[in-house]
Enzyme design. Sequence first.
Site, short mmCIF file in Angstrom:
data_model
loop_
_atom_site.label_atom_id
_atom_site.label_comp_id
_atom_site.label_asym_id
_atom_site.label_seq_id
_atom_site.Cartn_x
_atom_site.Cartn_y
_atom_site.Cartn_z
N TYR A 154 0.83 -1.22 0.00
CA TYR A 154 0.00 0.00 0.00
C TYR A 154 0.86 1.27 0.00
CZ TYR A 154 -3.90 3.01 1.71
OH TYR A 154 -4.85 3.98 1.88
N LYS A 158 0.88 4.09 -2.86
CA LYS A 158 0.50 5.47 -2.55
C LYS A 158 1.64 6.45 -2.84
CE LYS A 158 -3.79 4.97 -1.25
NZ LYS A 158 -4.83 5.31 -2.25
#
Length: 253
Positions: A154, A158
């Site tokens: 993640y 991001k």
Amino acid sequence: MTDNTQRVAIVTGGARGIGAATAQRLAADGLAVAVLDLDEAACEGAVAAVEAAGGRALAVGADVADAEQVAAAVERVASGLGAPTVLVNNAGVTRDNLLFKMSEGDWDTVMGVHLRGSFLMAKAVQKHMVDAGWGRIVNLSSTSALGNRGQANYSTAKAGLQGFTKTLAIELGKFGVTANCIAPGFIVSDMTRATAERIGQDWDTYVAARAAQIPVARAGEVADIAHAVSFFVSEGAGFVSGQVLYVAGGPRA
Ligand SMILES: NC(=O)c1ccc[n+]([C@@H]2O[C@H](COP(=O)([O-])OP(=O)(O)OC[C@H]3O[C@@H](n4cnc5c(N)ncnc54)[C@H](O)[C@@H]3O)[C@@H](O)[C@H]2O)c1
């Protein structure tokens, strides 16, 4: 200058949470909004909320990581609401685990939704923006881009979205298109509820512990993020591009 009422936005992951709040906020700003999510039926609540407030919305079912579905969805929005010139890449998933336990599937899923999904959506929508000589792209990053234990997939995605945003800003600027990133901190949503559940913490205790680390001493609400999206989409923000705005109740996390 075009009036907002002639503009059409697509909000991915719009069925709930930050996406649903963003759809409502953009509709309140006067835009017609396509609420795009995996399950079309799940978008109906967000669409109904927009319509109840007097706005125009369309539910669209699509997986942002699937090129064919993305192309069909964008065409549907163009014929159903009008050419989309605002894109909010908000769809997201987490598959948290420490590196040594993280599966290849969990890595690929997270990259697929956030990076491939944002790429496919931006690629499909940019032609409408270029034709219009105006556009706004807002990508949802996260404070996790700065590094977060258990989120190798993640946080990478991001952080990647921040580079993607800056490149879109450079490539599309001359067509009147801005691209910016919002990096939320801790926001109350189904995603953070699922995190609390996964680590076996009572929700209220979890929120209180997170809020204690936040300078403004509260958890973020979905409306906090929708407000920031509204700013980047606004006419007056046309000279703001390639930026990352941390919306986290403090300077970074
Ligand atoms: N909640 C937070 O604290 C927080 C913090 C930082 C960043 N974010 C980011 O904000 C965005 C929204 O988060 P949220 O908290 O509202 O999450 P959420 O889980 O409540 O909502 C995410 C939505 O995305 C949809 N979605 C997932 N995969 C999809 C796909 N392949 N195609 C289409 N739709 C898909 C889901 O169905 C869901 O409706 C995400 O990108 C998330 O990573 C959230």
